[in-house]
Design a protein around this motif. Structure first.
Motif, PDB file in Angstrom:
ATOM      1  N   ARG A  31     -13.870 -10.122  -8.220  1.00 49.02           N
ATOM      2  CA  ARG A  31     -13.429  -9.046  -8.930  1.00 49.02           C
ATOM      3  C   ARG A  31     -12.457  -8.216  -8.429  1.00 49.02           C
ATOM      4  O   ARG A  31     -12.150  -8.413  -7.125  1.00 49.02           O
ATOM      5  CB  ARG A  31     -14.691  -8.251  -9.595  1.00 49.02           C
ATOM      6  N   GLY A  32     -11.553  -7.435  -9.241  1.00 53.54           N
ATOM      7  CA  GLY A  32     -10.603  -6.616  -8.670  1.00 53.54           C
ATOM      8  C   GLY A  32     -11.290  -5.663  -7.645  1.00 53.54           C
ATOM      9  O   GLY A  32     -12.491  -5.330  -7.871  1.00 53.54           O
ATOM     10  N   VAL A  33     -10.376  -4.700  -6.860  1.00 49.16           N
ATOM     11  CA  VAL A  33     -10.955  -3.991  -6.009  1.00 49.16           C
ATOM     12  C   VAL A  33      -9.913  -2.753  -6.147  1.00 49.16           C
ATOM     13  O   VAL A  33      -8.797  -2.991  -6.574  1.00 49.16           O
ATOM     14  CB  VAL A  33     -11.193  -4.182  -4.747  1.00 49.16           C
ATOM     15  N   THR A  34     -10.268  -1.406  -5.797  1.00 48.00           N
ATOM     16  CA  THR A  34      -9.539  -0.355  -5.854  1.00 48.00           C
ATOM     17  C   THR A  34      -8.568  -0.323  -4.495  1.00 48.00           C
ATOM     18  O   THR A  34      -9.183  -0.613  -3.525  1.00 48.00           O
ATOM     19  CB  THR A  34     -10.281   0.952  -5.627  1.00 48.00           C
ATOM     20  N   CYS A  35      -7.257  -0.332  -4.940  1.00 49.73           N
ATOM     21  CA  CYS A  35      -6.286  -0.623  -3.651  1.00 49.73           C
ATOM     22  C   CYS A  35      -5.142   0.715  -3.790  1.00 49.73           C
ATOM     23  O   CYS A  35      -4.054   0.430  -3.184  1.00 49.73           O
ATOM     24  CB  CYS A  35      -5.640  -1.673  -3.815  1.00 49.73           C
ATOM     25  N   ALA A  36      -5.579   1.928  -4.319  1.00 46.33           N
ATOM     26  CA  ALA A  36      -4.654   3.044  -4.273  1.00 46.33           C
ATOM     27  C   ALA A  36      -5.631   4.404  -4.541  1.00 46.33           C
ATOM     28  O   ALA A  36      -6.546   4.244  -4.876  1.00 46.33           O
ATOM     29  CB  ALA A  36      -3.645   2.904  -5.614  1.00 46.33           C
ATOM     30  N   THR A  37      -5.017   5.534  -3.994  1.00 46.47           N
ATOM     31  CA  THR A  37      -5.459   6.504  -4.189  1.00 46.47           C
ATOM     32  C   THR A  37      -5.094   7.451  -5.001  1.00 46.47           C
ATOM     33  O   THR A  37      -5.589   8.650  -5.389  1.00 46.47           O
ATOM     34  CB  THR A  37      -5.767   7.447  -2.559  1.00 46.47           C
ATOM     35  N   GLY A  38      -3.937   7.169  -5.448  1.00 44.39           N
ATOM     36  CA  GLY A  38      -3.047   7.989  -6.521  1.00 44.39           C
ATOM     37  C   GLY A  38      -3.885   8.426  -7.642  1.00 44.39           C
ATOM     38  O   GLY A  38      -4.412   7.586  -8.233  1.00 44.39           O
ATOM     39  N   ASP A  39      -3.339   9.491  -8.218  1.00 47.65           N
ATOM     40  CA  ASP A  39      -3.949   9.852  -9.584  1.00 47.65           C
ATOM     41  C   ASP A  39      -2.742   9.419 -10.609  1.00 47.65           C
ATOM     42  O   ASP A  39      -2.099   9.922 -11.062  1.00 47.65           O
ATOM     43  CB  ASP A  39      -3.704  11.407  -9.707  1.00 47.65           C
ATOM     44  N   PHE A  40      -3.241   8.018 -10.862  1.00 48.83           N
ATOM     45  CA  PHE A  40      -2.598   7.213 -11.715  1.00 48.83           C
ATOM     46  C   PHE A  40      -3.273   6.009 -12.247  1.00 48.83           C
ATOM     47  O   PHE A  40      -4.178   5.739 -11.691  1.00 48.83           O
ATOM     48  CB  PHE A  40      -0.849   6.774 -11.176  1.00 48.83           C
ATOM     49  N   LEU A  63       0.693  -1.232   0.065  1.00 51.70           N
ATOM     50  CA  LEU A  63       0.135  -0.153  -0.096  1.00 51.70           C
ATOM     51  C   LEU A  63       0.675   1.415   0.017  1.00 51.70           C
ATOM     52  O   LEU A  63       0.277   2.304  -0.268  1.00 51.70           O
ATOM     53  CB  LEU A  63      -1.081  -0.038   1.587  1.00 51.70           C
ATOM     54  N   ASP A  64       2.034   1.099   0.510  1.00 49.43           N
ATOM     55  CA  ASP A  64       2.931   2.231   0.486  1.00 49.43           C
ATOM     56  C   ASP A  64       2.151   3.487   1.455  1.00 49.43           C
ATOM     57  O   ASP A  64       2.009   3.110   2.558  1.00 49.43           O
ATOM     58  CB  ASP A  64       3.459   2.678  -1.086  1.00 49.43           C
ATOM     59  N   ASN A  65       2.357   4.685   0.885  1.00 44.01           N
ATOM     60  CA  ASN A  65       1.691   5.720   1.600  1.00 44.01           C
ATOM     61  C   ASN A  65       0.245   5.592   1.833  1.00 44.01           C
ATOM     62  O   ASN A  65      -0.304   6.485   2.263  1.00 44.01           O
ATOM     63  CB  ASN A  65       2.246   7.018   0.983  1.00 44.01           C
ATOM     64  N   ASP A  66      -0.422   4.736   1.046  1.00 44.94           N
ATOM     65  CA  ASP A  66      -1.694   4.676   1.547  1.00 44.94           C
ATOM     66  C   ASP A  66      -2.093   3.580   2.628  1.00 44.94           C
ATOM     67  O   ASP A  66      -3.580   3.326   2.960  1.00 44.94           O
ATOM     68  CB  ASP A  66      -2.566   3.857   0.178  1.00 44.94           C
ATOM     69  N   ALA A  67      -1.391   3.315   3.453  1.00 45.45           N
ATOM     70  CA  ALA A  67      -1.316   2.586   4.651  1.00 45.45           C
ATOM     71  C   ALA A  67      -1.279   3.662   5.919  1.00 45.45           C
ATOM     72  O   ALA A  67      -0.471   4.516   5.663  1.00 45.45           O
ATOM     73  CB  ALA A  67      -0.312   1.586   4.981  1.00 45.45           C
ATOM     74  N   PRO A  68      -2.031   3.437   6.815  1.00 49.48           N
ATOM     75  CA  PRO A  68      -3.084   2.459   7.161  1.00 49.48           C
ATOM     76  C   PRO A  68      -4.609   2.646   6.423  1.00 49.48           C
ATOM     77  O   PRO A  68      -5.371   2.214   6.919  1.00 49.48           O
ATOM     78  CB  PRO A  68      -2.981   2.399   8.331  1.00 49.48           C
ATOM     79  N   LEU A  69      -4.602   3.754   5.594  1.00 51.63           N
ATOM     80  CA  LEU A  69      -5.743   4.320   5.228  1.00 51.63           C
ATOM     81  C   LEU A  69      -6.718   3.250   4.613  1.00 51.63           C
ATOM     82  O   LEU A  69      -7.860   3.266   4.782  1.00 51.63           O
ATOM     83  CB  LEU A  69      -5.460   5.449   4.178  1.00 51.63           C
ATOM     84  N   LEU A  70      -6.144   2.367   3.807  1.00 55.24           N
ATOM     85  CA  LEU A  70      -6.924   1.585   3.112  1.00 55.24           C
ATOM     86  C   LEU A  70      -7.167   0.046   3.705  1.00 55.24           C
ATOM     87  O   LEU A  70      -7.752  -0.796   2.819  1.00 55.24           O
ATOM     88  CB  LEU A  70      -6.293   1.336   1.656  1.00 55.24           C
ATOM     89  N   GLN A  71      -6.263  -0.129   4.780  1.00 60.36           N
ATOM     90  CA  GLN A  71      -6.481  -1.492   5.398  1.00 60.36           C
ATOM     91  C   GLN A  71      -7.877  -1.804   5.764  1.00 60.36           C
ATOM     92  O   GLN A  71      -8.498  -2.862   5.225  1.00 60.36           O
ATOM     93  CB  GLN A  71      -5.769  -1.399   6.647  1.00 60.36           C
ATOM     94  N   ALA A  72      -8.814  -0.954   6.250  1.00 65.52           N
ATOM     95  CA  ALA A  72     -10.199  -1.283   6.674  1.00 65.52           C
ATOM     96  C   ALA A  72     -11.159  -1.568   5.548  1.00 65.52           C
ATOM     97  O   ALA A  72     -11.746  -2.517   5.603  1.00 65.52           O
ATOM     98  CB  ALA A  72     -10.685  -0.448   7.727  1.00 65.52           C
ATOM     99  N   GLY A  73     -10.969  -0.690   4.371  1.00 67.46           N
ATOM    100  CA  GLY A  73     -11.721  -0.931   3.180  1.00 67.46           C
ATOM    101  C   GLY A  73     -11.596  -2.204   2.684  1.00 67.46           C
ATOM    102  O   GLY A  73     -12.314  -2.715   2.018  1.00 67.46           O
ATOM    103  N   LEU A  74     -10.095  -2.430   2.456  1.00 69.20           N
ATOM    104  CA  LEU A  74      -9.781  -3.930   1.719  1.00 69.20           C
ATOM    105  C   LEU A  74     -10.361  -4.970   2.495  1.00 69.20           C
ATOM    106  O   LEU A  74     -10.717  -5.963   1.982  1.00 69.20           O
ATOM    107  CB  LEU A  74      -8.428  -3.947   1.505  1.00 69.20           C
ATOM    108  N   HIS A  75     -10.142  -4.941   3.736  1.00 65.25           N
ATOM    109  CA  HIS A  75     -10.696  -6.090   4.529  1.00 65.25           C
ATOM    110  C   HIS A  75     -12.213  -6.141   4.434  1.00 65.25           C
ATOM    111  O   HIS A  75     -12.768  -7.165   4.202  1.00 65.25           O
ATOM    112  CB  HIS A  75     -10.292  -5.809   5.896  1.00 65.25           C
ATOM    113  N   ALA A  76     -12.807  -5.258   4.314  1.00 67.10           N
ATOM    114  CA  ALA A  76     -14.630  -5.338   4.430  1.00 67.10           C
ATOM    115  C   ALA A  76     -14.725  -5.779   2.856  1.00 67.10           C
ATOM    116  O   ALA A  76     -15.664  -6.761   2.767  1.00 67.10           O
ATOM    117  CB  ALA A  76     -14.935  -3.746   4.140  1.00 67.10           C
ATOM    118  N   GLN A  77     -13.975  -5.338   1.732  1.00 69.51           N
ATOM    119  CA  GLN A  77     -14.282  -6.117   0.597  1.00 69.51           C
ATOM    120  C   GLN A  77     -13.847  -7.389   0.515  1.00 69.51           C
ATOM    121  O   GLN A  77     -14.490  -8.332  -0.290  1.00 69.51           O
ATOM    122  CB  GLN A  77     -13.480  -5.173  -0.365  1.00 69.51           C
TER     123      GLN A  77
END
Length: 551
Positions: free
Chosen positions: A518-527, A495-509
């Motif tokens: 299916r695939g899930v969103t796992c980054a917040t960056g503009d790329f 997750l790099d700099n998206d930790a710990p922000l995305l941990q709970a959301g990924l766990h819920a999915q």
């Protein structure tokens, strides 16, 4: 009133003989009060014409005798309470040889000792954390933590105090090691090798060890004294580590922290970590300074901890605090041997011009040997030419000539490795790494590899130590870098700099079953996912890269 005297304690018989009482010797000093008594409250008895006593059964004790008995019991309890701290100090600070203990480096110029057997007995792993011991009446429990070895428990304050231990870094240049005293080198050579735990017989595991034919140790490297790192550990405990503990009895998760760089940081770390280590019991402090470029020492300590553990782990995963890991997907890799392709650790001379990988094949049995799997690093348009030093001072992975010269780096050129944010090793390869590291650490400067202690990237160090062992790097697309997407086959995601922000959301999915479909969103960056250049441009725009170096 029900009598408090046990049935083994009886009054003397009229004829002068008496049945033994456990009280008579210890309480004979108590004075009789009231009617004639023998100190237990037994009234004098006279014979009747029939030869029987006037009072059949239990005699009726006087109130004074009861008071004497209670006072005596209170005195005995008081004496026992006062002597327990002395006995405790004798056990933990006295001669270890009398209890089968071992002497460990201590504080204030002395040497502290702790029985390993006692330490193991006080370890409650992994459900309830470490047992806390109170240091005297009325004082708060001192937080205790595993230090260096599985089951070796010390006070947290001692574990964080690097000056209190004689442990020598496992990873430092040969010329630095040559300046150490001879006895220190000898101790390192003998003491830093993991004990032989392998045997033909099935291992007898302590009750607190993971169960099953496959036992996986997941070591999470984490910074010691940072609130940000503490938040990342909390997020992991609440998500994928909770799944591992609840659903997978063959998996153990531990957070590996090194020691603070100075006393002020150690004091801050003690305040920060005290409640955490007491509540969870999943933190291990290892010898060595908590610095980014000392990750090789921390990684070697992690591997050594797992290899020397009485749990006899079959696999070790090294990962970081900014990673989301899916335990079931990891176990599936071990069970099936799944991977996309493998390459030799040493790249062939034409590796920059052609792909030399061998496609992965499914296995009929668990992958128990030769497993070194992760994301093969240094992809150059579909080929993997291996490592070379980066000499651009603006780059995050810049290596100055003064730190690692071209001559010292030469043996590492072309080494191929799995990215350090997450890779898995089978036990046999862990042993190769640990034993070769111990040999290099104990060798004189002329005999150690010229890069030893100078190469600051732990993942390249691990691959270099595996050269010549027959090991290959196995690439698995499920080990996802920060710029990758997260499809259903994801094993772990950096997750790099998206930790710990995305941990709970990924766990819920994952818990909902969505991620399996299916695939899930796992980054917040503009790329765009899987676009390394786009991710790199976005990542370099962030403040931390502008401070610490560009990708």
């Amino acid at each position: 009133m029900m009598s408090l005297i046990p049935r083994s304690a009886t009054c003397p018989s009229f004829g002068g003989t008496s049945r033994s009482s456990p009280f008579t010797g210890g309480l004979s000093f108590l004075a009789s009060r009231g009617q004639s008594s023998d100190g237990l409250g037994c009234s004098s008895r006279t014979p009747s014409s029939s030869g029987l006593t006037h009072s059949a059964g239990w005699p009726r004790p006087g109130m004074g005798a009861w008071r004497n008995l209670l006072v005596a019991v209170a005195i005995l309890y008081g004496l026992a309470f006062l002597t327990l701290p002395i006995a405790y100090l004798r056990l933990t600070g006295g001669s270890p040889t009398s209890l089968g203990g071992r002497t460990e480096p201590g504080v204030a110029g002395g040497r502290a000792s702790l029985s390993r057997r006692l330490a193991l007995q006080t370890l409650e792993w992994p459900e309830t954390g470490l047992t806390q011991r109170r240091q005297g009446s009325g004082k708060a429990a001192q937080p205790r933590v595993e230090f260096r070895d599985a089951g070796y428990i010390v006070n947290l304050a001692d574990a964080l105090d690097a000056s209190a231990w004689d442990d020598i870094s496992l990873y430092q240049p040969g010329d630095a090691a040559a300046q150490l005293p001879e006895e220190a080198l000898a101790g390192r050579a003998a003491g830093e090798r993991a004990p032989e735990l392998d045997s033909d017989a099935a291992p007898r595991l302590p009750a607190w060890c993971p169960r099953g034919a496959v036992r996986v140790f997941i070591g999470v490297t984490s910074r010691c004294c940072s609130p940000e790192s503490q938040a990342k550990r909390a997020a992991i405990r609440a998500t994928w580590a909770a799944d591992a503990r609840r659903l997978h009895p063959g998996v153990a998760v531990r957070f590996l922290l090194a020691q603070p760089a100075d006393p002020a940081e150690a004091a801050a770390g003690l305040a920060l970590l005290a409640d955490e280590v007491s509540a969870h019991g999943d933190v291990v402090v290892v010898p060595g300074r908590e610095r980014y470029r000392e990750l090789p020492n921390k990684t070697l300590r992690l591997l050594r901890y797992a290899l020397a553990s009485p749990c006899n782990f079959t696999h070790v995963v090294k990962t970081d605090e900014d990673v989301y890991l899916r335990p079931q997907a990891l176990l599936d890799v071990i069970a099936t041997g799944a991977h996309d392709f493998s390459v030799a650790i040493d790249a062939p001379p034409d590796a920059a011009a052609r792909f030399d990988g061998v496609a992965g094949l499914p296995r009929a049995a668990p992958w128990l040997t030769g497993m070194y799997v992760g994301q093969l690093d240094s992809n150059k348009s579909g080929v993997w030419p291996g490592w070379a030093p980066l000499r651009d001072p603006a780059n995050k992975w810049y290596l100055a000539e003064a730190d690692l010269s071209d001559a010292q780096a030469a043996p590492l050129l072309g080494v191929r490795w799995a990215s350090g944010w997450g890779y898995a090793l089978s036990r046999d390869l862990v042993r190769v790494v640990v034993e070769r590291a111990a040999a290099a650490a104990a060798a004189p400067a002329a005999a150690a590899p010229p890069w030893w202690g100078r190469m600051p990237w732990e993942d390249i160090m691990v691959a270099a130590l595996l050269r010549g062992s027959g090991a290959r790097v196995h690439h698995h697309d499920g080990f996802k870098a920060a710029w990758n997407d997260c499809g259903p086959g994801t094993v772990l995601k950096h997750l790099d700099n998206d930790a710990p922000l995305l941990q709970a959301g990924l766990h819920a999915q994952e818990a909902s079953g969505l991620w399996a479909r299916r695939g899930v969103t796992c980054a917040t960056g503009d790329f765009t996912p899987n676009d390394y250049d786009g991710w790199r441009a976005w990542r370099n725009s962030l403040p931390d890269n502008q401070l610490n170096g560009f990708m």
